[in-house]
Every structure is written in structure tokens, then in C-alpha cells.
Design a protein around this motif. Structure first.
Motif, PDB file in Angstrom:
ATOM      1  N   TYR A 230      21.326  -5.298   4.229  1.00 55.86           N
ATOM      2  CA  TYR A 230      20.366  -4.443   4.929  1.00 55.86           C
ATOM      3  C   TYR A 230      18.965  -5.058   4.893  1.00 55.86           C
ATOM      4  N   HIS A 231      18.606  -5.681   3.769  1.00 58.30           N
ATOM      5  CA  HIS A 231      17.289  -6.289   3.658  1.00 58.30           C
ATOM      6  C   HIS A 231      17.064  -7.351   4.734  1.00 58.30           C
ATOM      7  N   ARG A 232      18.121  -8.073   5.081  1.00 58.48           N
ATOM      8  CA  ARG A 232      17.974  -9.119   6.091  1.00 58.48           C
ATOM      9  C   ARG A 232      17.773  -8.539   7.484  1.00 58.48           C
ATOM     10  N   ARG A 233      18.267  -7.350   7.725  1.00 60.64           N
ATOM     11  CA  ARG A 233      18.098  -6.697   9.027  1.00 60.64           C
ATOM     12  C   ARG A 233      17.792  -5.209   8.826  1.00 60.64           C
ATOM     13  N   PRO A 234      16.644  -4.895   8.253  1.00 61.63           N
ATOM     14  CA  PRO A 234      16.333  -3.475   8.009  1.00 61.63           C
ATOM     15  C   PRO A 234      15.959  -2.760   9.300  1.00 61.63           C
ATOM     16  N   LEU A 235      16.017  -1.446   9.257  1.00 68.58           N
ATOM     17  CA  LEU A 235      15.469  -0.648  10.352  1.00 68.58           C
ATOM     18  C   LEU A 235      13.953  -0.725  10.245  1.00 68.58           C
ATOM     19  N   ARG A 236      13.336  -1.471  11.126  1.00 68.75           N
ATOM     20  CA  ARG A 236      11.934  -1.830  10.964  1.00 68.75           C
ATOM     21  C   ARG A 236      11.028  -0.610  10.818  1.00 68.75           C
ATOM     22  N   TYR A 237      11.245   0.382  11.680  1.00 69.14           N
ATOM     23  CA  TYR A 237      10.388   1.561  11.618  1.00 69.14           C
ATOM     24  C   TYR A 237      10.559   2.280  10.283  1.00 69.14           C
ATOM     25  N   LEU A 238      11.812   2.421   9.846  1.00 70.20           N
ATOM     26  CA  LEU A 238      12.088   3.101   8.579  1.00 70.20           C
ATOM     27  C   LEU A 238      11.530   2.302   7.402  1.00 70.20           C
ATOM     28  N   ARG A 239      11.673   0.971   7.449  1.00 63.90           N
ATOM     29  CA  ARG A 239      11.167   0.131   6.369  1.00 63.90           C
ATOM     30  C   ARG A 239       9.640   0.239   6.266  1.00 63.90           C
ATOM     31  N   GLU A 240       8.961   0.220   7.402  1.00 57.12           N
ATOM     32  CA  GLU A 240       7.502   0.316   7.367  1.00 57.12           C
ATOM     33  C   GLU A 240       7.045   1.681   6.851  1.00 57.12           C
ATOM     34  N   ARG A 241       7.715   2.723   7.274  1.00 50.29           N
ATOM     35  CA  ARG A 241       7.367   4.060   6.761  1.00 50.29           C
ATOM     36  C   ARG A 241       7.600   4.134   5.257  1.00 50.29           C
ATOM     37  N   ALA A 242       8.685   3.526   4.804  1.00 53.63           N
ATOM     38  CA  ALA A 242       8.988   3.551   3.370  1.00 53.63           C
ATOM     39  C   ALA A 242       7.925   2.798   2.583  1.00 53.63           C
ATOM     40  N   LEU A 243       7.495   1.646   3.099  1.00 56.55           N
ATOM     41  CA  LEU A 243       6.462   0.878   2.409  1.00 56.55           C
ATOM     42  C   LEU A 243       5.155   1.661   2.343  1.00 56.55           C
ATOM     43  N   ARG A 244       4.806   2.316   3.439  1.00 57.47           N
ATOM     44  CA  ARG A 244       3.578   3.128   3.434  1.00 57.47           C
ATOM     45  C   ARG A 244       3.681   4.272   2.437  1.00 57.47           C
ATOM     46  N   LYS A 245       4.849   4.874   2.389  1.00 59.33           N
ATOM     47  CA  LYS A 245       5.034   5.988   1.457  1.00 59.33           C
ATOM     48  C   LYS A 245       4.930   5.502   0.014  1.00 59.33           C
ATOM     49  N   ALA A 246       5.517   4.359  -0.276  1.00 59.28           N
ATOM     50  CA  ALA A 246       5.458   3.814  -1.635  1.00 59.28           C
ATOM     51  C   ALA A 246       4.025   3.475  -2.019  1.00 59.28           C
ATOM     52  N   VAL A 247       3.294   2.838  -1.120  1.00 66.34           N
ATOM     53  CA  VAL A 247       1.905   2.482  -1.416  1.00 66.34           C
ATOM     54  C   VAL A 247       1.061   3.735  -1.587  1.00 66.34           C
ATOM     55  N   GLY A 248       1.284   4.741  -0.769  1.00 66.94           N
ATOM     56  CA  GLY A 248       0.554   5.997  -0.937  1.00 66.94           C
ATOM     57  C   GLY A 248       0.839   6.644  -2.276  1.00 66.94           C
ATOM     58  N   TRP A 249       2.102   6.597  -2.691  1.00 67.00           N
ATOM     59  CA  TRP A 249       2.498   7.143  -4.001  1.00 67.00           C
ATOM     60  C   TRP A 249       1.780   6.393  -5.113  1.00 67.00           C
ATOM     61  N   ILE A 250       1.700   5.070  -4.986  1.00 68.81           N
ATOM     62  CA  ILE A 250       1.020   4.262  -5.998  1.00 68.81           C
ATOM     63  C   ILE A 250      -0.457   4.622  -6.066  1.00 68.81           C
ATOM     64  N   LEU A 251      -1.125   4.676  -4.916  1.00 68.62           N
ATOM     65  CA  LEU A 251      -2.560   4.955  -4.895  1.00 68.62           C
ATOM     66  C   LEU A 251      -2.858   6.350  -5.432  1.00 68.62           C
ATOM     67  N   ASP A 252      -1.982   7.299  -5.141  1.00 70.52           N
ATOM     68  CA  ASP A 252      -2.187   8.673  -5.629  1.00 70.52           C
ATOM     69  C   ASP A 252      -2.144   8.750  -7.145  1.00 70.52           C
ATOM     70  N   ARG A 253      -1.499   7.793  -7.782  1.00 68.53           N
ATOM     71  CA  ARG A 253      -1.318   7.840  -9.236  1.00 68.53           C
ATOM     72  C   ARG A 253      -2.172   6.834  -9.992  1.00 68.53           C
ATOM     73  N   GLN A 254      -3.101   6.204  -9.308  1.00 61.17           N
ATOM     74  CA  GLN A 254      -4.022   5.333 -10.029  1.00 61.17           C
ATOM     75  C   GLN A 254      -4.963   6.190 -10.862  1.00 61.17           C
ATOM     76  N   GLU A 255      -5.096   5.833 -12.134  1.00 59.59           N
ATOM     77  CA  GLU A 255      -5.865   6.651 -13.062  1.00 59.59           C
ATOM     78  C   GLU A 255      -7.347   6.253 -13.064  1.00 59.59           C
ATOM     79  N   ALA A 256      -8.147   7.026 -13.768  1.00 57.92           N
ATOM     80  CA  ALA A 256      -9.592   6.802 -13.805  1.00 57.92           C
ATOM     81  C   ALA A 256      -9.961   5.450 -14.389  1.00 57.92           C
ATOM     82  N   ASP A 257      -9.108   4.909 -15.258  1.00 54.40           N
ATOM     83  CA  ASP A 257      -9.402   3.600 -15.850  1.00 54.40           C
ATOM     84  C   ASP A 257      -8.908   2.451 -14.979  1.00 54.40           C
ATOM     85  N   GLY A 258      -8.396   2.765 -13.805  1.00 52.67           N
ATOM     86  CA  GLY A 258      -7.923   1.741 -12.890  1.00 52.67           C
ATOM     87  C   GLY A 258      -6.461   1.418 -13.026  1.00 52.67           C
TER      88      GLY A 258
END
Length: 647
Positions: A230-258
């Protein structure tokens, strides 16, 4: 008085009093002006190797940081060429591979003595092919390993609902915070080529065969093959949405100390993930993360010159809770200025309010926050163990100016802690009911604990806290006692999840059960006492080697340490033991104390992941002996001579 002084036991009391006074004085002196205590938190050289590799990947490495890190790594190499996961332990393959690669990146030749001996160890241990998945991923970042040979971790798992197997909340919080950024890395598979190779580490063996398709391991191996396709031929739209969601999750959990979660693995992988998704080094999130990581750096001296090493985490809240409890048990006044300053600092650190969201609320959405985290800044992940110990300590403080604030804070904490009880009656460290074991079968999970089920040590601390609050007869405490009783090992000990190991578990559980009303003559308590007495060393101390997590022959066995001796004594004192074992244990602490009032402790006694990752809490060697000496002297005050007469 004279007659008492002629008794050899009273001489021990006098020696114990002198030792306690010196230790308390040392602990007072180590308190920060703001009220907190913090000892260094030392782990193994993978932290330093990965810090060096991270800086090379991001292009921010310097000759100075490379050389100082390399000196630290070299200073910890074993005679057989390996590096260990804990001081005095056996060589570890993955740790040695990462140390070897870091030294090569720092400019050391493959044929130099350090690296030649390391390569020989790696070959004898099966070669780099047998290293853990995390090590292979670090190698893949630099083109030294194929991404095709790393398990796939697709970011699309971000879309799995919370009830679905393998959703991100099935992982323990530390694993969850690591897995999410690694889904980004796994999807993008970056390569930053370096001018070194790892041919010296390869065994050349063929890949292992797949497990039977009827086994869980076999099913997951074939699932991984599908995910690679699947990685070699992912559903591009779904993969991009997933990456955005993961990055948003990461940014939401960055703490005050960085940072992320206050711990190294999610911190470094989150920085890599954000950078791969276009965050420049001078972007706010990246700059805060890098600056915060610098705050985890400890500078030291080695035989070869200045060195630097990285703490995997920092433990000021935990250390302050333990130091405060130790001082109070040592007889320091409940309104002593140092005690009040520590209390004020802890009160400021409490994570409160309905608007303070954390992953723990996935399973307890209606519970209002009232806990404490382990670190300076980790509001997303308060933990139950810290909170229980803080309540135990703070409830004894006599605050001259803010008694109402203190009471309100502790009431919130008790409500939150009680609400985090798992269905089976026990308590875990960070989550409730994080017990689904399916994730443990994934090919990715070959390192460390990945779920957070209830443990005896955390449950014991909560039970002891509830008993001190006068709630021993209430259902949560009674269920906790039942959980502890049912989890006792056949030999009379308890497993220690967050400390080494059965000595830690037993040292936590016995005081908790007695506090909750279990008789000191109860069969379970007597069995625990016998186990401790049978495992006392000839020098009077106790020790348990960290190899006990993998090899049962080491359970209860190891060189004596101050912290483990104190844990055993806390259990024996709670059981009202007045045996030679107690006197010999106190004698060990008195005789091994340093002139400055503290103790040496070369062995690691803290646990991160049983079997894989261990911690040397540098303050343990001081606070726990204070606790044991204080309780020893306080349990029979008639025989504790006044200081002037005793001296």
C-alpha cells in the motif's frame, strides 16, 4: 539514659540519628530557590547517540557537540566492546550499534580500537540484522538500512475510531506519542546520506522466514507486507489527510518547554516529522523543540575531557514529592520554610480544570483534571503515581498562609486519582483501562512496554494515599487492596513495574496494605517479610539486578544499593518487624554513608521499560535512605535518644 546508652542497639540508634541528620542537611541544601528538587536522570548512551544523529539529520551538528558526545559514549564502553542498557549490565546489541554509528559520524575510523571491539561484539551477537526496529529506522534515515526492511506504520491509523483495535489510544501514552510522529517518518521515508557504511556490523544472514499464518505473529507479518505494498501506491488524498491529521495531533501536544511528553523518544521523532512536513528550523515549533532539548543536556568531565549527555526525561515533580515525604518522615516540621516552599511549588504545578485536556480523558471524558505530571512541563499527561505521592506528602504540610488552597488542591487530586481506577480495581501510571494487548504483536513492537496496564507499585501508592485520606473502607480502596492481594507472587513478593524490581514492588505494597488495615500478621504480609529476609545480602543491604526482568534467577539478587535497601526496610518497618534483618539493614545504610551525608549508588534502580530501558535516578540514593532511617527512628520514640544525650 546511661543504661540505654550501654545497650548496643542504642548505639545503633545514635548512629542512625547522626546519619539521618547528615542526610537531611544534605537534602535541604539541594533544594532549588523556587522550592523544587531535581536529581539527574541517567539512562544509556542511545540517548546520546540519537541526539548526535538527530543533529546530523537536521544539519545542526557541530564539531564541539560531536566530540563532547563522543567522549561520553566512549567513556561508557564495556571491556568486551559493547555498551549496556544499565551500569554493570551485559552488552546490548542495539545500544552498541547506535553507539558505533554515532562515533563513526563523529569522525572515528572504523578500525580504531573502540569501534573494532564494538563491531566484534555486534557480529558475535548476531549482527546489525538482529537489532531492534528503532535502530533500523535510525539507520534508514541515513541510507544505512533499507526502509523496505523496516515495518510499515501508516499514518492512516489516525483515522481508526477509538473503539477499533490498533487505534492510537490502544498504546500507552509514551508509545502513542512516539508512534504518531513515526507514522509521518514511515510514510515519507527520508534519506540523508552520510559518508560511512556499516559493513563491519552486518552478519550477511538471510532474512528470517515468516511465522505460520495461523499464528498472531504470522498474521501481523503478512499485514506488514500488505502495508508495504500500500505504501508504494497509497490513496493520495487519504494519505495526505492522514499526514495532516498526524502533524496536527503532534502540534496540539507540544508542551510549554517545547517538548512532547517530557521524554526523549517522542521529542526527537516529532522534530523529525515536523521538519519533514516543511517546518523550518526557525519555525516556532521547531525552535521551541530544539531549545527545550538543549535544556536536557548535562555537561560532565571524562578522562578525555569535557563531555555532554542527554537526560531521557527530567523528574522534578517526582523528586520533589519524594524529597518532601522523606523530610516529613525524618521529623522536619510540617511548617518548616523549606517544606512550605516545596508545597507552594507543587501547588503551582497541579494540572486543573475542565479545559486542561489530556489523552487520559479518552476513557474518562467527564473526569475533571486534578493530577500532577512527572516533569516541569507536561500538562497533557498527568500521572497517577506522582499524584498519589504528592497527596501523601502535601496532606501533612501545615501551610501558614494558604491552608484553604492546599485542601482544595488535594481534594481535586483525590477525586481525579480515584476516577482513574481501572475496571479490574488497579491503577496504571497514565491511563485507565489501557490493557488491550493486541498492539504488542505488531512487528514494530520489539522494544519496551507499549501498553499501560495497572501495576502493583502504582496501585499500592494510591491505596496508601486513600488510606491516609481516611478512605480505606470505601470501595475504590477496598478494590485496590483486593487487586494487590491477588497480584502477589507465589514467593511472597510483588513485581515492580517502575522500579527494580520485586524489592521495589514489595517495598511499595506492604506499607500500603498495612495502612489500609491489613494485619501485620496476615499471611500475605508474613510471606512478603520472609521473602525480604531471605534475600538480604551478607552486608545487611538489599539489591536486585535489572536482569531479573528477563531472567528469574536474578529476582531478589544483586549487589546492595542504598535505595533498594531502603525499600526493603520500609516494608519491614511497616510490618512492625523488630528482627536482626532490620538492624542489619539500618547498619548497612549507616556504614555506607558518605561524609557529605549522601550515598553512592552505581547501579540503576529505576525502570522505564522492563527488560529494555532503565533509569538511574540520582536522588533516589538520598531520599529513600532518609525515609527508611526516619521511620526506623520514629516507630519507637521512647528508645530514640534525644540528640544531645545520645551524642
Amino acid at each position: 539514659m546511661t543504661a540505654l546508652r550501654s545497650d548496643p542497639v542504642d548505639v545503633r540508634l545514635g548512629d542512625a540519628r547522626l546519619a539521618l541528620d547528615a542526610a537531611v542537611e544534605h537534602l535541604h541544601a539541594r533544594q532549588h530557590d523556587e522550592g523544587w528538587w531535581k536529581g539527574d536522570l541517567e539512562t544509556n548512551v542511545t540517548m546520546d547517540a540519537e541526539d548526535l544523529m538527530l543533529r546530523h539529520f537536521l544539519g545542526i551538528a557541530t564539531a564541539e557537540t560531536d566530540q563532547q558526545t563522543a567522549r561520553w559514549i566512549r567513556s561508557h564502553q564495556n571491556a568486551d566492546g559493547s555498551w549496556s542498557t544499565f551500569a554493570g549490565g551485559p552488552g546490548d546489541l542495539s545500544t552498541t550499534v547506535e553507539a558505533w554509528v554515532a562515533l563513526r559520524m563523529a569522525g572515528y575510523a572504523a578500525g580504531c580500537d573502540h569501534l573494532a571491539r564494538a563491531a566484534a561484539f555486534v557480529q558475535a551477537a548476531g549482527g546489525v540484522e538482529d537489532a531492534r526496529v528503532f535502530t533500523h529506522m535510525w539507520l534508514a534515515l541515513f541510507g544505512l538500512w533499507s526502509w523496505d526492511e523496516c515495518p510499515q506504520l501508516p499514518p492512516e491509523i489516525m483515522f481508526l475510531p477509538r473503539w477499533a483495535p490498533l487505534n492510537i489510544y490502544d498504546w500507552g501514552c509514551w508509545a502513542r506519542q512516539t508512534i504518531v510522529p513515526l507514522t509521518v517518518v514511515s510514510a515519507l521515508q527520508p534519506v540523508h546520506p552520510v559518508e560511512i557504511g556499516i559493513g563491519e556490523l552486518r552478519s550477511g544472514r538471510r532474512p528470517r522466514r515468516l511465522e505460520r499464518v495461523t499464528s498472531l505473529a504470522g498474521v501481523f507479518q503478512r499485514l506488514d507486507r500488505f502495508l508495504h505494498a500500500y505504501h508504494r501506491r497509497p490513496l493520495r488524498y487519504l494519505r495526505e489527510r492522514a499526514l495532516r491529521k498526524a502533524v496536527g495531533w503532534i502540534l496540539d501536544r507540544q508542551e510549554a518547554d517545547g517538548g512532547w511528553g517530557g521524554i526523549q523518544p517522542p521529542w526527537v521523532y516529532s522534530l523529525i516529522a515536523l521538519h519533514l512536513r516543511g517546518h523550518s528550523l526557525d519555525s516556532p515549533a521547531m525552535q521551541a523543540g530544539l531549545d527545550g532539548l538543549d535544556g536536557f543536556t548535562v555537561h560532565a568531565e571524562t578522562d578525555e575531557g569535557p563531555a555532554r549527555w542527554l537526560e531521557a526525561c527530567q523528574s522534578p515533580v517526582w523528586d520533589t514529592a519524594l524529597a518532601l515525604g522523606a523530610l516529613l518522615d525524618a521529623g522536619v516540621a510540617a511548617d518548616d520554610p523549606d517544606v512550605v516552599r516545596a508545597a507552594d511549588w507543587l501547588l503551582d504545578e497541579q494540572i486543573t480544570g475542565r479545559d486542561r485536556r489530556g489523552d487520559w480523558q479518552i476513557r474518562r471524558p467527564e473526569l475533571v483534571s486534578g493530577g500532577w505530571a512527572f516533569e516541569f512541563a507536561n500538562d497533557t499527561y498527568p500521572d497517577i503515581d506522582d499524584t498519589a505521592e504528592i497527596v501523601l506528602a502535601l496532606r501533612r504540610v501545615r501551610h501558614p498562609s494558604a491552608p484553604g488552597r492546599l485542601t482544595a488542591a488535594l481534594d481535586r487530586a483525590v477525586t481525579w486519582t480515584t476516577g482513574m481506577q481501572s475496571r479490574d480495581g488497579g491503577w496504571a501510571a497514565f491511563d485507565a483501562d489501557n490493557t488491550r494487548t493486541l498492539v504488542e504483536g505488531l512487528p514494530f513492537c520489539d522494544f519496551g512496554a507499549v501498553i499501560d496496564p495497572p501495576s502493583a507499585d502504582v496501585t499500592a501508592h494510591v491505596v496508601e494515599m486513600l488510606a491516609a485520606e481516611g478512605r480505606a473502607e470505601e470501595e475504590p480502596c477496598r478494590r485496590g487492596v483486593e487487586w494487590l492481594t491477588a497480584s502477589q507472587e507465589a514467593d511472597g513478593s510483588w513485581f515492580g513495574r517502575w522500579g527494580a524490581n520485586h524489592v521495589y514492588g514489595t517495598g511499595a505494597v506492604v506499607p500500603a496494605l498495612v495502612a489500609a488495615g491489613v494485619s501485620t500478621q496476615d499471611a500475605g504480609i508474613r510471606s512478603a517479610v520472609r521473602w525480604l529476609e531471605q534475600h538480604q545480602n551478607d552486608d545487611g543491604g538489599w539489591g536486585e539486578d535489572l536482569r531479573s526482568y528477563r531472567d528469574p534467577a536474578w529476582i531478589g539478587r544483586g549487589d546492595s544499593t542504598p535505595s533498594q535497601t531502603a525499600w526493603a526496610l520500609l516494608a519491614l518497618l511497616a510490618a512492625d518487624e523488630r528482627s536482626a534483618a532490620v538492624e542489619r539493614g539500618i547498619g548497612y545504610l549507616v556504614s555506607t554513608q558518605r561524609p557529605d551525608g549522601t550515598w553512592d549508588e552505581d547501579h540503576y534502580t529505576g525502570t522505564g521499560f522492563p527488560g529494555d530501558f532503565y533509569i538511574a535516578y540520582h536522588l533516589y540514593r538520598l531520599v529513600f535512605p532518609i525515609w527508611a532511617l526516619g521511620r526506623y527512628l520514629a516507630r519507637d520514640p521512647v528508645r530514640d535518644l534525644d540528640r544531645e544525650g545520645d551524642r
